[in-house]
Design a protein around this motif. Structure first.
Motif, PDB file in Angstrom:
ATOM      1  N   GLU A  82      13.565   6.719 -10.079  1.00  0.00           N
ATOM      2  CA  GLU A  82      12.772   6.215 -11.194  1.00  0.00           C
ATOM      3  C   GLU A  82      11.802   5.143 -10.681  1.00  0.00           C
ATOM      4  O   GLU A  82      12.124   4.399  -9.755  1.00  0.00           O
ATOM      5  N   VAL A  83      10.650   5.071 -11.292  1.00  0.00           N
ATOM      6  CA  VAL A  83       9.695   4.007 -11.011  1.00  0.00           C
ATOM      7  C   VAL A  83       9.981   2.886 -11.993  1.00  0.00           C
ATOM      8  O   VAL A  83      10.063   3.124 -13.200  1.00  0.00           O
ATOM      9  N   GLU A  84      10.153   1.687 -11.473  1.00  0.00           N
ATOM     10  CA  GLU A  84      10.469   0.534 -12.311  1.00  0.00           C
ATOM     11  C   GLU A  84       9.210  -0.293 -12.566  1.00  0.00           C
ATOM     12  O   GLU A  84       8.337  -0.371 -11.712  1.00  0.00           O
ATOM     13  N   ALA A  85       9.147  -0.906 -13.731  1.00  0.00           N
ATOM     14  CA  ALA A  85       8.028  -1.787 -14.074  1.00  0.00           C
ATOM     15  C   ALA A  85       8.430  -3.215 -13.739  1.00  0.00           C
ATOM     16  O   ALA A  85       9.231  -3.820 -14.447  1.00  0.00           O
ATOM     17  N   TRP A  86       7.905  -3.740 -12.634  1.00  0.00           N
ATOM     18  CA  TRP A  86       8.171  -5.113 -12.233  1.00  0.00           C
ATOM     19  C   TRP A  86       6.990  -5.977 -12.658  1.00  0.00           C
ATOM     20  O   TRP A  86       5.946  -5.465 -13.079  1.00  0.00           O
ATOM     21  N   GLU A  87       7.136  -7.260 -12.511  1.00  0.00           N
ATOM     22  CA  GLU A  87       6.112  -8.199 -12.965  1.00  0.00           C
ATOM     23  C   GLU A  87       4.729  -7.895 -12.396  1.00  0.00           C
ATOM     24  O   GLU A  87       3.721  -7.994 -13.093  1.00  0.00           O
ATOM     25  N   TYR A 101      10.997  -0.450  -1.787  1.00  0.00           N
ATOM     26  CA  TYR A 101      10.859  -1.906  -1.729  1.00  0.00           C
ATOM     27  C   TYR A 101      11.902  -2.516  -0.796  1.00  0.00           C
ATOM     28  O   TYR A 101      11.562  -3.285   0.109  1.00  0.00           O
ATOM     29  N   HIS A 102      13.167  -2.176  -1.000  1.00  0.00           N
ATOM     30  CA  HIS A 102      14.235  -2.796  -0.215  1.00  0.00           C
ATOM     31  C   HIS A 102      14.208  -2.371   1.253  1.00  0.00           C
ATOM     32  O   HIS A 102      14.542  -3.150   2.136  1.00  0.00           O
ATOM     33  N   GLU A 103      13.776  -1.162   1.519  1.00  0.00           N
ATOM     34  CA  GLU A 103      13.715  -0.685   2.902  1.00  0.00           C
ATOM     35  C   GLU A 103      12.611  -1.371   3.704  1.00  0.00           C
ATOM     36  O   GLU A 103      12.766  -1.649   4.887  1.00  0.00           O
ATOM     37  N   PHE A 104      11.477  -1.666   3.073  1.00  0.00           N
ATOM     38  CA  PHE A 104      10.316  -2.153   3.814  1.00  0.00           C
ATOM     39  C   PHE A 104       9.936  -3.607   3.524  1.00  0.00           C
ATOM     40  O   PHE A 104       8.966  -4.101   4.081  1.00  0.00           O
ATOM     41  N   LYS A 105      10.706  -4.308   2.699  1.00  0.00           N
ATOM     42  CA  LYS A 105      10.373  -5.695   2.366  1.00  0.00           C
ATOM     43  C   LYS A 105      10.403  -6.607   3.592  1.00  0.00           C
ATOM     44  O   LYS A 105       9.725  -7.629   3.614  1.00  0.00           O
ATOM     45  N   LYS A 106      11.118  -6.211   4.632  1.00  0.00           N
ATOM     46  CA  LYS A 106      11.192  -7.025   5.851  1.00  0.00           C
ATOM     47  C   LYS A 106       9.819  -7.188   6.503  1.00  0.00           C
ATOM     48  O   LYS A 106       9.598  -8.114   7.273  1.00  0.00           O
ATOM     49  N   TYR A 107       8.881  -6.304   6.204  1.00  0.00           N
ATOM     50  CA  TYR A 107       7.540  -6.390   6.777  1.00  0.00           C
ATOM     51  C   TYR A 107       6.652  -7.392   6.038  1.00  0.00           C
ATOM     52  O   TYR A 107       5.601  -7.763   6.552  1.00  0.00           O
ATOM     53  N   GLY A 108       7.065  -7.784   4.844  1.00  0.00           N
ATOM     54  CA  GLY A 108       6.244  -8.714   4.064  1.00  0.00           C
ATOM     55  C   GLY A 108       4.885  -8.109   3.787  1.00  0.00           C
ATOM     56  O   GLY A 108       4.791  -7.006   3.271  1.00  0.00           O
ATOM     57  N   LYS A 155       0.834  -1.202   0.000  1.00  0.00           N
ATOM     58  CA  LYS A 155       0.000   0.000   0.000  1.00  0.00           C
ATOM     59  C   LYS A 155       0.873   1.258   0.000  1.00  0.00           C
ATOM     60  O   LYS A 155       0.569   2.232  -0.677  1.00  0.00           O
ATOM     61  N   LEU A 156       1.966   1.221   0.757  1.00  0.00           N
ATOM     62  CA  LEU A 156       2.888   2.351   0.782  1.00  0.00           C
ATOM     63  C   LEU A 156       3.443   2.614  -0.614  1.00  0.00           C
ATOM     64  O   LEU A 156       3.494   3.759  -1.067  1.00  0.00           O
ATOM     65  N   MET A 157       3.848   1.561  -1.292  1.00  0.00           N
ATOM     66  CA  MET A 157       4.388   1.697  -2.642  1.00  0.00           C
ATOM     67  C   MET A 157       3.373   2.351  -3.566  1.00  0.00           C
ATOM     68  O   MET A 157       3.698   3.258  -4.337  1.00  0.00           O
ATOM     69  N   LYS A 158       2.129   1.910  -3.467  1.00  0.00           N
ATOM     70  CA  LYS A 158       1.082   2.464  -4.330  1.00  0.00           C
ATOM     71  C   LYS A 158       0.804   3.923  -3.987  1.00  0.00           C
ATOM     72  O   LYS A 158       0.594   4.749  -4.875  1.00  0.00           O
ATOM     73  N   LEU A 159       0.805   4.262  -2.702  1.00  0.00           N
ATOM     74  CA  LEU A 159       0.576   5.652  -2.299  1.00  0.00           C
ATOM     75  C   LEU A 159       1.644   6.574  -2.868  1.00  0.00           C
ATOM     76  O   LEU A 159       1.333   7.640  -3.406  1.00  0.00           O
ATOM     77  N   VAL A 160       2.896   6.175  -2.748  1.00  0.00           N
ATOM     78  CA  VAL A 160       3.987   7.008  -3.264  1.00  0.00           C
ATOM     79  C   VAL A 160       3.911   7.084  -4.787  1.00  0.00           C
ATOM     80  O   VAL A 160       4.069   8.158  -5.367  1.00  0.00           O
ATOM     81  N   TYR A 161       3.647   5.971  -5.430  1.00  0.00           N
ATOM     82  CA  TYR A 161       3.543   5.931  -6.895  1.00  0.00           C
ATOM     83  C   TYR A 161       2.412   6.844  -7.388  1.00  0.00           C
ATOM     84  O   TYR A 161       2.614   7.663  -8.296  1.00  0.00           O
TER      85      TYR A 161
END
Length: 99
Positions: free
Chosen positions: A50-55, A64-71, A26-32
């Motif tokens: 830059e915003v990257e296009a992932w799968e 992503y890398h900062e908050f991925k620990k939260y799953g 949700k954080l990623m989407k809010l910032v995007y």
């Protein structure tokens, strides 16, 4: 323009103050979305990265890398930002609170 983590921390602080923590996705989407709307309204980018296009959708790598620990769990605290950055100006804060 601001580092993406500064904008992320702003949204995290808002969510924690409201008692409604947010997940990394949700954080990623809010910032995007905030970045996109800011670009459309002010004709300049909100964030440096830059915003990257992932799968599975758009990703801002630093967030992503900062908050991925939260799953899929809620984020419980803001991240530390090592670089010296200016505080978000009032006009931008008002804009972000509307989104």
């Amino acid at each position: 323009m601001y580092p993406a983590l500064v904008i992320a921390n702003f949204f995290i602080e808002l969510s924690l103050n409201k008692g409604k923590p947010i997940s990394p996705m949700k954080l990623m989407k809010l910032v995007y979305f905030a970045h996109g709307w800011y670009l459309a309204v002010f004709k300049k980018p909100l964030i440096f990265e830059e915003v990257e296009a992932w799968e599975y959708g758009p990703v801002i790598s630093k967030i992503y890398h900062e908050f991925k620990k939260y799953g899929t769990n809620p984020i419980t605290e803001k991240c530390e930002i090592e670089e010296e950055v200016d505080e978000i100006d009032n006009e931008t804060k008002l804009f972000l609170k509307r989104n």
